[in-house]
Design a protein around this motif. Sequence first.
Motif, PDB file in Angstrom:
ATOM      1  N   VAL A 297     -25.976 -20.819 -40.894  1.00 35.00           N
ATOM      2  CA  VAL A 297     -25.106 -20.064 -39.994  1.00 35.00           C
ATOM      3  C   VAL A 297     -25.923 -18.968 -39.346  1.00 35.00           C
ATOM      4  CG1 VAL A 297     -23.022 -18.644 -39.860  1.00 35.00           C
ATOM      5  CG2 VAL A 297     -23.130 -20.549 -41.499  1.00 35.00           C
ATOM      6  N   MET A 298     -25.864 -18.898 -38.015  1.00 31.34           N
ATOM      7  CA  MET A 298     -26.605 -17.887 -37.272  1.00 31.34           C
ATOM      8  C   MET A 298     -25.613 -16.968 -36.556  1.00 31.34           C
ATOM      9  SD  MET A 298     -29.804 -20.017 -35.668  1.00 31.34           S
ATOM     10  CE  MET A 298     -28.785 -21.244 -34.894  1.00 31.34           C
ATOM     11  N   LEU A 299     -25.845 -15.666 -36.646  1.00 31.91           N
ATOM     12  CA  LEU A 299     -25.083 -14.672 -35.899  1.00 31.91           C
ATOM     13  C   LEU A 299     -25.962 -14.226 -34.747  1.00 31.91           C
ATOM     14  CD1 LEU A 299     -23.892 -14.561 -38.863  1.00 31.91           C
ATOM     15  CD2 LEU A 299     -23.197 -12.266 -38.276  1.00 31.91           C
ATOM     16  N   ILE A 300     -25.516 -14.507 -33.527  1.00 30.11           N
ATOM     17  CA  ILE A 300     -26.336 -14.248 -32.359  1.00 30.11           C
ATOM     18  C   ILE A 300     -25.573 -13.347 -31.384  1.00 30.11           C
ATOM     19  CG2 ILE A 300     -27.589 -15.285 -30.425  1.00 30.11           C
ATOM     20  CD1 ILE A 300     -28.682 -16.214 -33.112  1.00 30.11           C
ATOM     21  N   PRO A 301     -26.121 -12.163 -31.083  1.00 27.12           N
ATOM     22  CA  PRO A 301     -25.470 -11.329 -30.071  1.00 27.12           C
ATOM     23  C   PRO A 301     -25.769 -11.866 -28.678  1.00 27.12           C
ATOM     24  CG  PRO A 301     -27.434 -10.241 -30.898  1.00 27.12           C
ATOM     25  CD  PRO A 301     -27.283 -11.523 -31.690  1.00 27.12           C
ATOM     26  N   SER A 302     -24.752 -11.851 -27.816  1.00 27.21           N
ATOM     27  CA  SER A 302     -24.949 -12.249 -26.431  1.00 27.21           C
ATOM     28  C   SER A 302     -25.797 -11.203 -25.727  1.00 27.21           C
ATOM     29  CB  SER A 302     -23.614 -12.352 -25.702  1.00 27.21           C
ATOM     30  OG  SER A 302     -22.834 -13.366 -26.245  1.00 27.21           O
ATOM     31  N   ILE A 303     -26.566 -11.653 -24.780  1.00 25.08           N
ATOM     32  CA  ILE A 303     -27.378 -10.747 -23.996  1.00 25.08           C
ATOM     33  C   ILE A 303     -26.977 -10.914 -22.538  1.00 25.08           C
ATOM     34  CG2 ILE A 303     -29.718 -10.185 -23.257  1.00 25.08           C
ATOM     35  CD1 ILE A 303     -30.669 -11.118 -26.011  1.00 25.08           C
TER      36      ILE A 303
ATOM     37  N   LEU B 285     -30.162 -14.083 -39.390  1.00 23.27           N
ATOM     38  CA  LEU B 285     -29.878 -12.959 -38.495  1.00 23.27           C
ATOM     39  C   LEU B 285     -31.031 -12.739 -37.524  1.00 23.27           C
ATOM     40  CD1 LEU B 285     -28.687 -10.525 -41.290  1.00 23.27           C
ATOM     41  CD2 LEU B 285     -27.233 -11.834 -39.737  1.00 23.27           C
ATOM     42  N   PRO B 286     -30.722 -12.350 -36.295  1.00 22.78           N
ATOM     43  CA  PRO B 286     -31.791 -12.017 -35.354  1.00 22.78           C
ATOM     44  C   PRO B 286     -32.436 -10.687 -35.739  1.00 22.78           C
ATOM     45  CG  PRO B 286     -29.669 -11.538 -34.366  1.00 22.78           C
ATOM     46  CD  PRO B 286     -29.395 -12.210 -35.698  1.00 22.78           C
ATOM     47  N   THR B 287     -33.620 -10.467 -35.257  1.00 22.80           N
ATOM     48  CA  THR B 287     -34.361  -9.249 -35.572  1.00 22.80           C
ATOM     49  C   THR B 287     -33.566  -7.990 -35.243  1.00 22.80           C
ATOM     50  OG1 THR B 287     -36.436 -10.415 -35.209  1.00 22.80           O
ATOM     51  CG2 THR B 287     -36.517  -8.012 -35.139  1.00 22.80           C
ATOM     52  N   ALA B 288     -32.764  -8.026 -34.192  1.00 23.63           N
ATOM     53  CA  ALA B 288     -31.982  -6.852 -33.798  1.00 23.63           C
ATOM     54  C   ALA B 288     -31.026  -6.381 -34.893  1.00 23.63           C
ATOM     55  CB  ALA B 288     -31.188  -7.159 -32.533  1.00 23.63           C
TER      56      ALA B 288
ATOM     57  N   ASP C  13     -17.755 -11.054 -46.867  1.00 23.66           N
ATOM     58  CA  ASP C  13     -18.998 -10.961 -47.634  1.00 23.66           C
ATOM     59  C   ASP C  13     -19.945  -9.948 -46.980  1.00 23.66           C
ATOM     60  OD1 ASP C  13     -20.868 -11.546 -49.607  1.00 23.66           O
ATOM     61  OD2 ASP C  13     -21.469 -13.462 -48.722  1.00 23.66           O
ATOM     62  N   ILE C  14     -20.039  -9.991 -45.664  1.00 25.89           N
ATOM     63  CA  ILE C  14     -20.891  -9.045 -44.938  1.00 25.89           C
ATOM     64  C   ILE C  14     -20.358  -7.627 -45.103  1.00 25.89           C
ATOM     65  CG2 ILE C  14     -21.630  -8.331 -42.622  1.00 25.89           C
ATOM     66  CD1 ILE C  14     -21.862 -11.359 -41.967  1.00 25.89           C
ATOM     67  N   ASP C  15     -19.029  -7.473 -45.097  1.00 22.54           N
ATOM     68  CA  ASP C  15     -18.419  -6.144 -45.313  1.00 22.54           C
ATOM     69  C   ASP C  15     -18.940  -5.509 -46.595  1.00 22.54           C
ATOM     70  OD1 ASP C  15     -16.828  -6.231 -43.051  1.00 22.54           O
ATOM     71  OD2 ASP C  15     -15.022  -6.847 -44.130  1.00 22.54           O
TER      72      ASP C  15
ATOM     73  N   GLY D 202     -33.940  -4.821 -43.480  1.00 18.47           N
ATOM     74  CA  GLY D 202     -35.037  -5.694 -43.091  1.00 18.47           C
ATOM     75  C   GLY D 202     -34.847  -7.169 -43.400  1.00 18.47           C
ATOM     76  N   ARG D 203     -33.763  -7.517 -44.031  1.00 17.87           N
ATOM     77  CA  ARG D 203     -33.540  -8.928 -44.376  1.00 17.87           C
ATOM     78  C   ARG D 203     -33.144  -9.732 -43.141  1.00 17.87           C
ATOM     79  NH1 ARG D 203     -29.897  -9.380 -49.608  1.00 17.87           N
ATOM     80  NH2 ARG D 203     -30.383 -11.558 -49.253  1.00 17.87           N
ATOM     81  N   LYS D 204     -33.831 -10.853 -42.925  1.00 22.30           N
ATOM     82  CA  LYS D 204     -33.548 -11.725 -41.789  1.00 22.30           C
ATOM     83  C   LYS D 204     -32.613 -12.867 -42.157  1.00 22.30           C
ATOM     84  CE  LYS D 204     -37.725 -10.832 -39.220  1.00 22.30           C
ATOM     85  NZ  LYS D 204     -38.864 -11.392 -38.517  1.00 22.30           N
ATOM     86  N   GLN D 205     -32.395 -13.043 -43.452  1.00 23.82           N
ATOM     87  CA  GLN D 205     -31.474 -14.086 -43.891  1.00 23.82           C
ATOM     88  C   GLN D 205     -30.960 -13.760 -45.280  1.00 23.82           C
ATOM     89  OE1 GLN D 205     -33.989 -17.572 -43.608  1.00 23.82           O
ATOM     90  NE2 GLN D 205     -34.342 -17.563 -45.797  1.00 23.82           N
TER      91      GLN D 205
END
Length: 92
Positions: A82-88, A7-10, A34-36, A17-20
């Motif tokens: 697997v990376m979840l990345i928000p578009s900017i 996960l990105p810092t955002a 699973d995230i739910d 605080g978990r990044k992964q």
Amino acid sequence: MPIKVVLPTAFTRHTDGRKQFDSTAQNLPGLLADIDKTFPALSTQIKDDDGKLRRFINIYVNDEDIRFLGGETYAFQDGDEVMLIPSIAGGI
């Protein structure tokens, strides 16, 4: 068959605080479920009111856009990252 979700810092403010984290999800719908359960605050950030992944969230599997791998039907493989990345967006 664990996969590693990065996960990105955002997003870490929604994951204590978990990044992964590891998941045994077999595909994208399973990962979202699973995230739910694990991070409900994150779930509200990445999914819309209909439970669909928001348009501005990009999913990458081993640095490849999941849309080019089959999207929701792609079956995760043991050890996938697997990376979840928000578009900017922005500009003038």
